[in-house]
Structure formats: structure tokens, C-alpha cells
Design a protein around this motif. Structure first.
Motif, PDB file in Angstrom:
ATOM      1  N   ARG A  29      84.890  39.489  20.630  1.00  0.00           N
ATOM      2  CA  ARG A  29      84.649  38.776  19.380  1.00  0.00           C
ATOM      3  C   ARG A  29      85.982  38.415  18.730  1.00  0.00           C
ATOM      4  N   VAL A  30      86.036  37.215  18.155  1.00  0.00           N
ATOM      5  CA  VAL A  30      87.221  36.837  17.384  1.00  0.00           C
ATOM      6  C   VAL A  30      87.093  37.475  16.004  1.00  0.00           C
ATOM      7  N   LEU A  31      88.097  38.230  15.626  1.00  0.00           N
ATOM      8  CA  LEU A  31      88.059  38.891  14.314  1.00  0.00           C
ATOM      9  C   LEU A  31      88.692  38.003  13.249  1.00  0.00           C
ATOM     10  N   ILE A  32      89.840  37.402  13.594  1.00  0.00           N
ATOM     11  CA  ILE A  32      90.515  36.492  12.671  1.00  0.00           C
ATOM     12  C   ILE A  32      90.906  35.244  13.461  1.00  0.00           C
ATOM     13  N   SER A  33      90.393  34.114  13.015  1.00  0.00           N
ATOM     14  CA  SER A  33      90.584  32.880  13.783  1.00  0.00           C
ATOM     15  C   SER A  33      92.005  32.356  13.626  1.00  0.00           C
ATOM     16  N   GLU A  34      92.351  31.456  14.528  1.00  0.00           N
ATOM     17  CA  GLU A  34      93.672  30.839  14.500  1.00  0.00           C
ATOM     18  C   GLU A  34      93.936  30.171  13.148  1.00  0.00           C
ATOM     19  N   ARG A  35      92.921  29.492  12.653  1.00  0.00           N
ATOM     20  CA  ARG A  35      93.111  28.784  11.388  1.00  0.00           C
ATOM     21  C   ARG A  35      93.262  29.741  10.197  1.00  0.00           C
ATOM     22  N   GLU A  36      92.497  30.823  10.219  1.00  0.00           N
ATOM     23  CA  GLU A  36      92.637  31.825   9.152  1.00  0.00           C
ATOM     24  C   GLU A  36      94.038  32.431   9.160  1.00  0.00           C
ATOM     25  N   ILE A  37      94.559  32.684  10.350  1.00  0.00           N
ATOM     26  CA  ILE A  37      95.917  33.243  10.454  1.00  0.00           C
ATOM     27  C   ILE A  37      96.932  32.252   9.908  1.00  0.00           C
ATOM     28  N   GLN A  38      96.810  31.000  10.344  1.00  0.00           N
ATOM     29  CA  GLN A  38      97.794  30.002   9.918  1.00  0.00           C
ATOM     30  C   GLN A  38      97.735  29.758   8.400  1.00  0.00           C
ATOM     31  N   ASP A  39      96.535  29.742   7.841  1.00  0.00           N
ATOM     32  CA  ASP A  39      96.401  29.561   6.388  1.00  0.00           C
ATOM     33  C   ASP A  39      97.066  30.714   5.648  1.00  0.00           C
ATOM     34  N   LYS A  40      96.837  31.922   6.168  1.00  0.00           N
ATOM     35  CA  LYS A  40      97.402  33.107   5.517  1.00  0.00           C
ATOM     36  C   LYS A  40      98.919  33.105   5.608  1.00  0.00           C
ATOM     37  N   LEU A  41      99.452  32.705   6.757  1.00  0.00           N
ATOM     38  CA  LEU A  41     100.915  32.703   6.911  1.00  0.00           C
ATOM     39  C   LEU A  41     101.560  31.660   6.000  1.00  0.00           C
ATOM     40  N   LYS A  42     100.854  30.581   5.790  1.00  0.00           N
ATOM     41  CA  LYS A  42     101.361  29.556   4.876  1.00  0.00           C
ATOM     42  C   LYS A  42     101.450  30.136   3.465  1.00  0.00           C
ATOM     43  N   GLU A  43     100.394  30.828   3.063  1.00  0.00           N
ATOM     44  CA  GLU A  43     100.333  31.474   1.752  1.00  0.00           C
ATOM     45  C   GLU A  43     101.456  32.526   1.607  1.00  0.00           C
ATOM     46  N   LEU A  44     101.602  33.373   2.626  1.00  0.00           N
ATOM     47  CA  LEU A  44     102.659  34.396   2.582  1.00  0.00           C
ATOM     48  C   LEU A  44     104.039  33.739   2.554  1.00  0.00           C
ATOM     49  N   GLU A  46     104.832  30.888   1.289  1.00  0.00           N
ATOM     50  CA  GLU A  46     105.085  30.340  -0.053  1.00  0.00           C
ATOM     51  C   GLU A  46     105.487  31.447  -1.020  1.00  0.00           C
ATOM     52  N   GLN A  47     104.815  32.584  -0.894  1.00  0.00           N
ATOM     53  CA  GLN A  47     105.128  33.737  -1.751  1.00  0.00           C
ATOM     54  C   GLN A  47     106.554  34.238  -1.469  1.00  0.00           C
ATOM     55  N   ILE A  48     106.900  34.336  -0.192  1.00  0.00           N
ATOM     56  CA  ILE A  48     108.238  34.801   0.194  1.00  0.00           C
ATOM     57  C   ILE A  48     109.304  33.795  -0.265  1.00  0.00           C
ATOM     58  N   THR A  49     108.986  32.522  -0.173  1.00  0.00           N
ATOM     59  CA  THR A  49     109.908  31.483  -0.629  1.00  0.00           C
ATOM     60  C   THR A  49     110.230  31.668  -2.113  1.00  0.00           C
ATOM     61  N   VAL A  68     105.306  36.312  17.791  1.00  0.00           N
ATOM     62  CA  VAL A  68     104.515  35.110  17.477  1.00  0.00           C
ATOM     63  C   VAL A  68     104.529  34.868  15.961  1.00  0.00           C
ATOM     64  N   MET A  69     104.290  35.935  15.218  1.00  0.00           N
ATOM     65  CA  MET A  69     104.250  35.829  13.762  1.00  0.00           C
ATOM     66  C   MET A  69     105.590  35.365  13.201  1.00  0.00           C
ATOM     67  N   MET A  70     106.655  35.891  13.771  1.00  0.00           N
ATOM     68  CA  MET A  70     107.996  35.526  13.301  1.00  0.00           C
ATOM     69  C   MET A  70     108.200  34.021  13.400  1.00  0.00           C
ATOM     70  N   ALA A  71     107.798  33.456  14.522  1.00  0.00           N
ATOM     71  CA  ALA A  71     107.985  32.012  14.746  1.00  0.00           C
ATOM     72  C   ALA A  71     107.172  31.197  13.735  1.00  0.00           C
ATOM     73  N   ASP A  72     105.931  31.601  13.498  1.00  0.00           N
ATOM     74  CA  ASP A  72     105.070  30.836  12.593  1.00  0.00           C
ATOM     75  C   ASP A  72     105.426  31.066  11.130  1.00  0.00           C
ATOM     76  N   LEU A  73     105.595  32.328  10.762  1.00  0.00           N
ATOM     77  CA  LEU A  73     105.873  32.642   9.351  1.00  0.00           C
ATOM     78  C   LEU A  73     107.210  32.044   8.904  1.00  0.00           C
ATOM     79  N   SER A  74     108.233  32.187   9.741  1.00  0.00           N
ATOM     80  CA  SER A  74     109.569  31.727   9.321  1.00  0.00           C
ATOM     81  C   SER A  74     109.575  30.230   9.005  1.00  0.00           C
ATOM     82  N   ARG A  75     108.691  29.487   9.696  1.00  0.00           N
ATOM     83  CA  ARG A  75     108.648  28.043   9.426  1.00  0.00           C
ATOM     84  C   ARG A  75     107.875  27.687   8.159  1.00  0.00           C
ATOM     85  N   HIS A  76     107.236  28.678   7.565  1.00  0.00           N
ATOM     86  CA  HIS A  76     106.597  28.465   6.249  1.00  0.00           C
ATOM     87  C   HIS A  76     107.490  28.931   5.116  1.00  0.00           C
ATOM     88  N   ILE A  77     108.668  29.444   5.439  1.00  0.00           N
ATOM     89  CA  ILE A  77     109.583  29.883   4.383  1.00  0.00           C
ATOM     90  C   ILE A  77     110.609  28.770   4.170  1.00  0.00           C
TER      91      ILE A  77
END
Ligand code: IMP
Ligand code: MG
Length: 202
Positions: A29-44, A46-49, A68-77
Motif C-alpha cells: 500500500r502507498v502510505l504517502i503519495s509522490e504528490r503529497e511528499i512534493q507538496d510537503k517539501l515545498k511547504e517545508l 518555504e518555511q526554511i527559506t 532523495v529528500m536532500m535533492a528535492d528539499l534543497s531545490r525548494h529553499i
């Protein structure tokens, strides 16, 4: 607007229920979808920024899970920043963290006076993180905070202040988005639960 929300909810529902190709046949079962992760990382991101508007922070990824998270999150900062990585392994049995961590790859950067943000895939017992924080604090950073994608609810064996948490999840074993079982499944774009058969086969 309503239509769009409904459509994306539908897409998430579909992603959760249809997980069937060769790549992820072991996922129950998928617990957290790709889109939910990406939306959350964008939010985080923005907060870190907002929180790190001063001198460029240093993001430290804990390998291998955080790659994986490092690559995605860092591009939202939206700030100048630097990245570094540490690789650690826990001593003791494969399935249980002992709390004593062996550093397999240390940092390239000096931490003294830096604003450090540690990026972790998951906080389970919290013992790994606890050890790491003590180790890093000893290097005298100006500040030290943690951003973890996942935190299992109610099972931490030590008190930890994790400033940025993506998702609180039940205390079950999950894979994907950097997290492995026996080095597999790290490249799944979502976080999922393994089929029980997969534990037995691998
Ligand atoms: P802790 O020391 O118990 O908090 O565990 C930390 C490490 O164990 C994480 O960084 C992961 O590498 C691994 N880990 C903990 N829970 C899971 C899980 O559900 N799936 C995959 N790896 C996990
Ligand atoms: Mg692991």
C-alpha cells in the motif's frame, strides 16, 4: 478550483490503490503519495527559506536514506546554501538500532559558527539522531536543527526536538523515497508499506 482539488484527490487515490508493476510489486500500500511528499517539501522549503534568511545555512544529509529528500528539499529553499553528507551505520543487529553509530563518511565542512540543518529520512527510535546531534554539537555550530521527512509516532526512546517534520506515521516499517529494506526500494517516488511476503523472500 473545487474540480481541481477533486481531481488531485482522485489521482492520489489511484496511486494508492494501483501499485502493480514489476518495480513495486512488493508494495502492499502507498502510505504517502509522490504528490503529497512534493507538496510537503515545498511547504517545508518555504518555511526554511524564511527561517534562514541570514548567512548561508549548511544542509547535512544523512546517507543513504536522505539522498532523495536532500535533492528535492534543497531545490525548494530559495537561498544560497551549501550541502554536505555524512554516512552512518548503526552497530548491532540489522533490525534494531543500538544507539551507537559508526561514522562511515564524515563531513567535508567545518561546522564552527555555521547554521546547520540536518536532513534525515526517518526518526524511528531516535537513537541514531540523538547520537548524531551530540556528535555535531561538539563541533560548535552556531545553530543546529533537524528536518526529517518522517517521524514514527510515540516510539522515540529519547527526547528529541525535531523542528521540521514532514509526516507523522504509525510505527510500521516503510520503504521508498530513500528508505530501504535490504538496500532495495530506495528509488520509489512514494513511501509505502511492504507486503509481508517481501520480508520472507529477501
Ligand atoms: P532510529 O535510530 O531507530 O531512529 O533509526 C534510524 C534509521 O533506521 C533511519 O535513518 C533509517 O535508516 C532506519 N529506519 C528506521 N525505520 C525505518 C523504516 O521504517 N524503514 C526503513 N528504514 C528505517
Ligand atoms: Mg536502512
Amino acid at each position: 478550483m473545487e474540480g481541481r482539488v477533486a481531481l488531485s484527490d482522485l489521482e492520489d487515490a489511484v496511486e494508492r490503490s494501483v501499485v502493480a508493476d514489476e518495480h513495486d510489486k512488493d508494495i502492499e500500500r502507498v502510505l504517502i503519495s509522490e504528490r503529497e511528499i512534493q507538496d510537503k517539501l515545498k511547504e517545508l522549503g518555504e518555511q526554511i527559506t524564511r527561517d534562514y534568511a541570514g548567512p548561508p545555512p549548511l544542509l547535512i544529509g544523512v546517507l543513504k536514506g536522505a539522498f532523495v529528500m536532500m535533492a528535492d528539499l534543497s531545490r525548494h529553499i530559495r537561498l544560497p546554501l551549501e550541502v554536505d553528507f555524512m554516512a552512518v551505520a548503526s552497530y548491532g543487529a540489522a533490525t534494531k538500532t543500538s544507539g551507537v553509530v559508526r561514522i562511515l563518511k564524515d563531513l567535508d565542512h567545518d561546522l564552527e559558527g555555521r547554521d546547520v540543518l540536518l536532513i534525515e529520512d526517518i526518526v524511528d527510535s531516535g537513537l541514531t539522531l540523538n547520537y548524531l546531534l551530540k556528535n555535531l554539537r561538539g563541533r560548535r555550530p552556531a545553530s543546529l536543527e533537524v528536518c526529517a521527512l518522517l517521524k514514527k509516532t510515540g516510539i522515540q526512546r529519547v527526547h528529541l526536538d525535531v523542528k521540521y517534520v514532514g509526516f507523522e506515521i504509525p510505527p510500521e516499517f516503510v520503504v521508498g523515497y530513500g528508505l530501504d529494506f535490504s538496500e532495495n526500494f530506495r528509488n520509489l517516488p512514494y513511501v509505502g508499506l511492504l507486503r509481508p511476503e517481501a520480508y520472507r523472500d529477501l
